[in-house]
Design an enzyme around this catalytic site. Structure first.
Site, PDB file in Angstrom:
ATOM      1  CG  ASP A 118      -1.546  -0.928   1.405  1.00 49.44           C
ATOM      2  OD1 ASP A 118      -2.069  -1.789  -0.164  1.00 49.44           O
ATOM      3  OD2 ASP A 118      -2.476  -1.424   2.260  1.00 49.44           O
ATOM      4  CE  LYS A 122      -5.061  12.232   1.641  1.00 56.04           C
ATOM      5  NZ  LYS A 122      -6.724  12.595   2.760  1.00 56.04           N
ATOM      6  CG  ASP A 154       1.589   0.014  -8.742  1.00 52.94           C
ATOM      7  OD1 ASP A 154       2.009   0.255  -7.821  1.00 52.94           O
ATOM      8  OD2 ASP A 154       0.331  -0.644  -9.325  1.00 52.94           O
TER       9      ASP A 154
END
Length: 215
Positions: A118, A122, A154
């Protein structure tokens, strides 16, 4: 294979994920505990390891995943296939990696993969990223001599951060002359990798090995 629906992202800093996992009795999990172990951190639905375990019966495979329904689903697939060299464990890798690795036979851990974690874009969420310096250090403490760590993402920012954290640790040496590998050295791609390449987008990959002098 039917799929359960779960949230795509889970906050690892949430209180419910602060209790470290209790490692199982490994000799009750794997039929041959003497095989080398491939650890996939953040294994998602586990398809990658499910296929790897069938392709390479000479290895044991362990997937760590923070979304418990995915772990239950993946272990059900394993049981249906009768695979005795594969296991999935529900845990938060950031606080469970040490007790898990410490419970394994010495020298068992010979390969680690971290694939498409993940990204947590932010700035205030960067501490939620899985590959923190502490995790890199724990892997260095337990991975075997000449052990491998393969990473891919990616998201270039995320891949660069992970690459630099392993590169800066004295235990690991990058195995490519260029910053990124052009191809995946493993025989099985992940679902995210296939989807990314199908869209014509780049995948950022790195391979590290344990330095003999560090061990």
């Amino acid at each position: 294979m039917a799929r359960v629906r779960v949230r795509q992202h889970v906050n690892p800093l949430c209180i419910k994920y602060q209790v470290s996992a209790n490692p199982p009795e490994w000799n009750q999990i794997y039929s041959n505990l003497n095989l080398p172990l491939h650890l996939d951190i953040g294994c998602g639905r586990g398809r990658f390891l499910y296929l790897m375990a069938q392709t390479h019966p000479e290895w044991n495979f362990l997937g760590l995943e923070i979304r418990e329904p995915l772990v239950e689903e993946a272990n059900a697939w394993r049981d249906e296939k009768g695979l005795t060299n594969l296991h999935y464990l529900f845990c938060n890798a950031n606080n469970s990696i040490q007790p898990i690795l410490a419970s394994l036979p010495t020298g068992a851990l010979q390969r680690v993969t971290i694939q498409f974690p993940d990204p947590w874009f932010k700035q205030k969420h960067l501490k939620r990223r899985m590959v923190q310096p502490e995790l890199v250090n724990e892997l260095a403490n337990y991975i075997a001599i000449n052990g491998e760590v393969f990473i891919q993402s990616d998201v270039k920012e995320v891949a660069t951060e992970i690459h630099d954290r392993f590169s800066s640790h004295p235990a690991f040496q990058c195995q490519s002359d260029d910053y990124w590998l052009t191809e995946n050295p493993l025989p099985i791609p992940t679902e995210r990798e296939l989807a990314t390449m199908k869209r014509g987008k780049p995948v950022y990959r790195s391979l590290f090995k344990t330095r003999l002098t560090y061990i």
